[in-house]
Design a protein around this motif. Structure first.
Motif, PDB file in Angstrom:
ATOM      1  N   ALA A 144      11.444 -15.916   6.590  1.00 42.01           N
ATOM      2  CA  ALA A 144      11.927 -15.163   7.500  1.00 42.01           C
ATOM      3  C   ALA A 144      12.689 -15.701   8.610  1.00 42.01           C
ATOM      4  O   ALA A 144      12.026 -16.692   9.253  1.00 42.01           O
ATOM      5  CB  ALA A 144      10.967 -13.846   7.893  1.00 42.01           C
ATOM      6  N   PRO A 145      13.673 -15.356   9.284  1.00 40.10           N
ATOM      7  CA  PRO A 145      14.295 -15.863  10.456  1.00 40.10           C
ATOM      8  C   PRO A 145      13.536 -15.549  11.656  1.00 40.10           C
ATOM      9  O   PRO A 145      13.021 -14.331  11.745  1.00 40.10           O
ATOM     10  CB  PRO A 145      15.765 -15.674  10.300  1.00 40.10           C
ATOM     11  CG  PRO A 145      15.625 -14.236   9.530  1.00 40.10           C
ATOM     12  CD  PRO A 145      14.547 -14.187   8.588  1.00 40.10           C
ATOM     13  N   ALA A 146      13.569 -16.059  12.596  1.00 43.98           N
ATOM     14  CA  ALA A 146      13.214 -16.102  14.025  1.00 43.98           C
ATOM     15  C   ALA A 146      13.958 -14.798  14.617  1.00 43.98           C
ATOM     16  O   ALA A 146      13.591 -14.044  15.475  1.00 43.98           O
ATOM     17  CB  ALA A 146      13.086 -16.954  14.903  1.00 43.98           C
ATOM     18  N   LEU A 178      11.587 -12.773  -3.235  1.00 48.04           N
ATOM     19  CA  LEU A 178      12.008 -14.122  -3.468  1.00 48.04           C
ATOM     20  C   LEU A 178      11.236 -15.391  -3.284  1.00 48.04           C
ATOM     21  O   LEU A 178      11.275 -16.472  -3.502  1.00 48.04           O
ATOM     22  CB  LEU A 178      13.434 -14.097  -2.457  1.00 48.04           C
ATOM     23  CG  LEU A 178      14.452 -13.338  -2.793  1.00 48.04           C
ATOM     24  CD1 LEU A 178      15.617 -13.529  -1.869  1.00 48.04           C
ATOM     25  CD2 LEU A 178      14.978 -13.589  -4.259  1.00 48.04           C
ATOM     26  N   GLN A 179      10.333 -15.356  -2.310  1.00 44.12           N
ATOM     27  CA  GLN A 179       9.499 -16.463  -2.002  1.00 44.12           C
ATOM     28  C   GLN A 179       8.519 -17.027  -3.138  1.00 44.12           C
ATOM     29  O   GLN A 179       8.581 -18.246  -2.897  1.00 44.12           O
ATOM     30  CB  GLN A 179       8.418 -15.988  -0.627  1.00 44.12           C
ATOM     31  CG  GLN A 179       9.255 -15.936   0.716  1.00 44.12           C
ATOM     32  CD  GLN A 179       8.358 -15.744   1.845  1.00 44.12           C
ATOM     33  OE1 GLN A 179       7.243 -14.929   1.705  1.00 44.12           O
ATOM     34  NE2 GLN A 179       8.522 -16.274   2.862  1.00 44.12           N
ATOM     35  N   PRO A 180       8.321 -16.399  -4.217  1.00 46.42           N
ATOM     36  CA  PRO A 180       7.623 -17.178  -5.241  1.00 46.42           C
ATOM     37  C   PRO A 180       8.572 -18.126  -5.605  1.00 46.42           C
ATOM     38  O   PRO A 180       8.204 -18.802  -6.529  1.00 46.42           O
ATOM     39  CB  PRO A 180       7.282 -16.030  -6.109  1.00 46.42           C
ATOM     40  CG  PRO A 180       6.908 -14.823  -5.155  1.00 46.42           C
ATOM     41  CD  PRO A 180       8.120 -14.946  -4.343  1.00 46.42           C
ATOM     42  N   ALA A 212      17.710  -8.553  -4.702  1.00 48.74           N
ATOM     43  CA  ALA A 212      16.812  -9.818  -4.583  1.00 48.74           C
ATOM     44  C   ALA A 212      16.167  -9.905  -5.967  1.00 48.74           C
ATOM     45  O   ALA A 212      15.900 -10.965  -6.426  1.00 48.74           O
ATOM     46  CB  ALA A 212      15.711  -9.461  -3.742  1.00 48.74           C
ATOM     47  N   ARG A 213      15.903  -8.789  -6.826  1.00 46.54           N
ATOM     48  CA  ARG A 213      15.027  -9.222  -8.027  1.00 46.54           C
ATOM     49  C   ARG A 213      16.328  -9.947  -9.011  1.00 46.54           C
ATOM     50  O   ARG A 213      15.873 -10.645  -9.878  1.00 46.54           O
ATOM     51  CB  ARG A 213      15.007  -7.640  -8.795  1.00 46.54           C
ATOM     52  CG  ARG A 213      13.698  -7.125  -8.055  1.00 46.54           C
ATOM     53  CD  ARG A 213      13.582  -5.624  -8.534  1.00 46.54           C
ATOM     54  NE  ARG A 213      12.340  -5.032  -7.846  1.00 46.54           N
ATOM     55  CZ  ARG A 213      12.240  -3.658  -7.721  1.00 46.54           C
ATOM     56  NH1 ARG A 213      13.528  -3.061  -7.920  1.00 46.54           N
ATOM     57  NH2 ARG A 213      11.020  -3.176  -7.027  1.00 46.54           N
ATOM     58  N   ARG A 214      17.566  -9.413  -8.948  1.00 44.81           N
ATOM     59  CA  ARG A 214      18.580 -10.096  -9.923  1.00 44.81           C
ATOM     60  C   ARG A 214      18.724 -11.687  -9.318  1.00 44.81           C
ATOM     61  O   ARG A 214      18.849 -12.621 -10.092  1.00 44.81           O
ATOM     62  CB  ARG A 214      20.033  -9.355  -9.471  1.00 44.81           C
ATOM     63  CG  ARG A 214      19.804  -7.883 -10.371  1.00 44.81           C
ATOM     64  CD  ARG A 214      20.571  -6.816  -9.814  1.00 44.81           C
ATOM     65  NE  ARG A 214      22.120  -7.360  -9.833  1.00 44.81           N
ATOM     66  CZ  ARG A 214      22.993  -6.147  -9.539  1.00 44.81           C
ATOM     67  NH1 ARG A 214      22.723  -5.362  -8.770  1.00 44.81           N
ATOM     68  NH2 ARG A 214      24.111  -6.723  -9.687  1.00 44.81           N
ATOM     69  N   ILE A 215      18.563 -12.028  -7.995  1.00 43.51           N
ATOM     70  CA  ILE A 215      18.752 -13.209  -7.666  1.00 43.51           C
ATOM     71  C   ILE A 215      17.668 -13.984  -8.131  1.00 43.51           C
ATOM     72  O   ILE A 215      17.482 -15.117  -8.478  1.00 43.51           O
ATOM     73  CB  ILE A 215      18.530 -13.537  -5.971  1.00 43.51           C
ATOM     74  CG1 ILE A 215      19.926 -12.796  -5.301  1.00 43.51           C
ATOM     75  CG2 ILE A 215      18.360 -14.819  -5.659  1.00 43.51           C
ATOM     76  CD1 ILE A 215      19.804 -12.618  -4.057  1.00 43.51           C
ATOM     77  N   ARG A 216      16.318 -13.414  -8.124  1.00 48.74           N
ATOM     78  CA  ARG A 216      15.162 -14.085  -8.665  1.00 48.74           C
ATOM     79  C   ARG A 216      15.419 -14.395 -10.089  1.00 48.74           C
ATOM     80  O   ARG A 216      14.907 -15.378 -10.607  1.00 48.74           O
ATOM     81  CB  ARG A 216      13.930 -13.030  -8.366  1.00 48.74           C
ATOM     82  CG  ARG A 216      12.932 -13.766  -8.874  1.00 48.74           C
ATOM     83  CD  ARG A 216      11.431 -12.966  -8.444  1.00 48.74           C
ATOM     84  NE  ARG A 216      10.020 -13.552  -9.076  1.00 48.74           N
ATOM     85  CZ  ARG A 216       8.871 -13.465  -8.680  1.00 48.74           C
ATOM     86  NH1 ARG A 216       8.913 -12.669  -7.726  1.00 48.74           N
ATOM     87  NH2 ARG A 216       7.782 -13.637  -9.321  1.00 48.74           N
ATOM     88  N   ARG A 276      13.695  -4.296   5.123  1.00 47.89           N
ATOM     89  CA  ARG A 276      14.393  -5.366   4.251  1.00 47.89           C
ATOM     90  C   ARG A 276      13.885  -6.598   4.061  1.00 47.89           C
ATOM     91  O   ARG A 276      13.618  -7.102   3.064  1.00 47.89           O
ATOM     92  CB  ARG A 276      15.952  -5.228   4.561  1.00 47.89           C
ATOM     93  CG  ARG A 276      16.687  -4.097   4.451  1.00 47.89           C
ATOM     94  CD  ARG A 276      18.230  -4.134   4.637  1.00 47.89           C
ATOM     95  NE  ARG A 276      18.445  -2.912   5.373  1.00 47.89           N
ATOM     96  CZ  ARG A 276      19.036  -2.714   6.365  1.00 47.89           C
ATOM     97  NH1 ARG A 276      19.509  -4.058   6.890  1.00 47.89           N
ATOM     98  NH2 ARG A 276      19.434  -1.529   6.833  1.00 47.89           N
ATOM     99  N   PHE A 277      13.595  -7.210   5.163  1.00 46.31           N
ATOM    100  CA  PHE A 277      13.013  -8.564   5.006  1.00 46.31           C
ATOM    101  C   PHE A 277      11.778  -8.473   4.518  1.00 46.31           C
ATOM    102  O   PHE A 277      11.385  -9.618   3.373  1.00 46.31           O
ATOM    103  CB  PHE A 277      12.997  -9.293   6.464  1.00 46.31           C
ATOM    104  CG  PHE A 277      14.222  -9.916   6.968  1.00 46.31           C
ATOM    105  CD1 PHE A 277      14.712 -11.161   6.482  1.00 46.31           C
ATOM    106  CD2 PHE A 277      14.994  -9.320   7.985  1.00 46.31           C
ATOM    107  CE1 PHE A 277      15.974 -11.542   6.883  1.00 46.31           C
ATOM    108  CE2 PHE A 277      15.796  -9.708   8.612  1.00 46.31           C
ATOM    109  CZ  PHE A 277      16.494 -10.969   7.953  1.00 46.31           C
ATOM    110  N   ALA A 278      10.807  -7.749   4.782  1.00 44.31           N
ATOM    111  CA  ALA A 278       9.572  -7.535   4.021  1.00 44.31           C
ATOM    112  C   ALA A 278       9.703  -7.407   2.611  1.00 44.31           C
ATOM    113  O   ALA A 278       8.952  -8.355   1.910  1.00 44.31           O
ATOM    114  CB  ALA A 278       8.597  -6.660   4.619  1.00 44.31           C
ATOM    115  N   ALA A 279      10.568  -6.603   2.097  1.00 45.76           N
ATOM    116  CA  ALA A 279      10.613  -6.489   0.804  1.00 45.76           C
ATOM    117  C   ALA A 279      11.267  -7.389  -0.014  1.00 45.76           C
ATOM    118  O   ALA A 279      10.905  -7.763  -1.150  1.00 45.76           O
ATOM    119  CB  ALA A 279      11.426  -5.025   0.462  1.00 45.76           C
TER     120      ALA A 279
END
Length: 398
Positions: free
Chosen positions: A322-324, A314-316, A387-391, A306-309
């Protein structure tokens, strides 16, 4: 009525309902709730089967200190997980089951606070609100120590000596909710020195300890740090663990506290008066869960996916990493946390939690006001869609 009740702030989700009042999201958008840290995966089937096999025990009163089976399961798991010597934790003496970490984290303040004049309880800011409420109801002043950045951790040593002298309890959370920060052994050792010098107990909330990115590098905990420091009796140290996140069993309400036997003994006395005893079939299920790691490794793998996808999406457009440890993202968002959360819900039916609801204004503003907490607790496809909708909302923000 107890006047301290009036000091309890509305819980974050009450504030979120008020924020969304009068807002009707589009009917053609599927609602996705990433605001609450409640795992959506199915609980392990073998745990449910164990509970069912012991259902006749619902006819029996349970003991507050838990069954010997569950005490031992918790102790042996902690020894394996944190590299302790075999039988380093005595079941029922240095380890007792509790009804989830929330009950125990609240109750420990009621057991510990009261010996000092003008007592205080320190905690990170932003925070899990139970820390604050526990301090209020124990008659102590909450001391908020800012740690709002990504991976943020509080620096308790920066507090004035006069404040440190008033402390009776310090709450830490590692991996941290919501920042994702993880304490190191060195961080714990510095805290041990303060605890010895100023006479307070450390309550380490580690309910996210089993969700981390590198399978070969699990986060440390207060028990491991105590062992490394030679504190074999775990003086002033308490670790709180739960099956809620580790095993996708939030409804089981099962965890444990381990550490200083003197503190735990007195805490058990208090819990006996409060009637905090878990039904015997649930204790049997919990013991089975602590004995198995296969389902936990699979759970971690799912969170990594999930984090990777989601981060790729979102990062762009957002300041987010990513959290530790743990399962939260903690991005800075355009417009501030409250405005962004409301707009996201109104346009996309996505729920995230404004950071301000987890933070407290300590004079320089609320350190979490510009952020939101995103809990990646749903299935992968729904997290990716969210995530796509947040973006979309972030990209179109004006």
């Amino acid at each position: 009525m107890n006047p301290e009740l009036d000091r309890l702030q509305p819980y974050p989700f009450e504030r979120l309902r008020a924020l969304f009042a009068g807002v009707t999201p589009p009917a053609d958008r599927e609602a996705v709730n990433l605001g609450i840290g409640e795992p959506k995966q199915a609980p392990p089937g073998f745990v449910l089967d164990t509970i069912e096999a012991h259902r006749a025990d619902f006819a029996r009163y349970p003991l507050t200190g838990g069954t010997g089976e569950l005490q031992s399961a918790c102790a042996r798991w902690a020894e394996r997980r944190f590299g302790l010597a075999a039988e380093a934790l005595e079941p029922g003496h240095q380890v007792i089951p509790v009804n989830g970490t929330r009950e125990a984290i609240y109750g420990i303040a009621q057991a510990v606070v009261g010996a000092k004049t003008d007592p205080a309880v320190a905690m990170p800011n932003p925070l899990y609100q139970i820390y604050e409420g526990a301090a209020f109801m124990a008659g102590a002043e909450p001391i908020y120590v800012d740690a709002a950045g990504p991976g943020g951790l509080p620096d308790f040593a920066a507090l004035p000596s006069a404040t440190l002298a008033r402390l009776e309890l310090v709450y830490v959370c590692s991996p941290a909710n919501p920042t994702g920060g993880v304490l190191t052994d060195a961080d714990y050792h510095a805290l041990f020195e303060l605890a010895d010098r100023y006479d307070f107990v450390i309550a380490s909330d580690e309910c996210y300890s089993e969700i981390y990115p590198d399978e070969e590098a699990p986060p440390t905990g207060i028990l491991a740090a105590a062992r490394a420091a030679g504190r074999d009796g775990f003086e002033r140290c308490l670790a709180f663990h739960s099956l809620s996140k580790r095993s996708n069993l939030p409804g089981l309400r099962s965890g444990f506290v381990a550490g200083d036997p003197d503190v735990i003994g007195r805490f058990l006395r208090l819990r006996t008066y409060m009637g905090n005893a878990s039904p015997l079939p649930l204790q049997a299920g919990a013991a089975a869960a602590w004995a198995d790691e296969a389902h936990v490794r699979a759970n971690r793998a799912a969170y990594r996916d999930r984090f990777a996808a989601v981060l790729e999406i979102l990062q762009p457009v957002l300041d987010v990493d990513a959290p530790a440890g743990g399962f939260y993202l903690w991005p800075r968002v355009p417009g501030g946390g409250e405005a962004f959360a409301r707009e996201l819900y109104a346009r996309e039916a996505i729920t995230v939690l404004p950071g301000a609801y987890l933070g407290r204004d300590t004079g320089d503003g609320n350190p979490a006001a510009e952020r939101v907490r995103i809990a990646l607790v749903d299935e992968l496809d729904r997290c990716v869609d969210a995530a796509r909708r947040i973006r979309r909302v972030a990209e179109s923000w004006e």
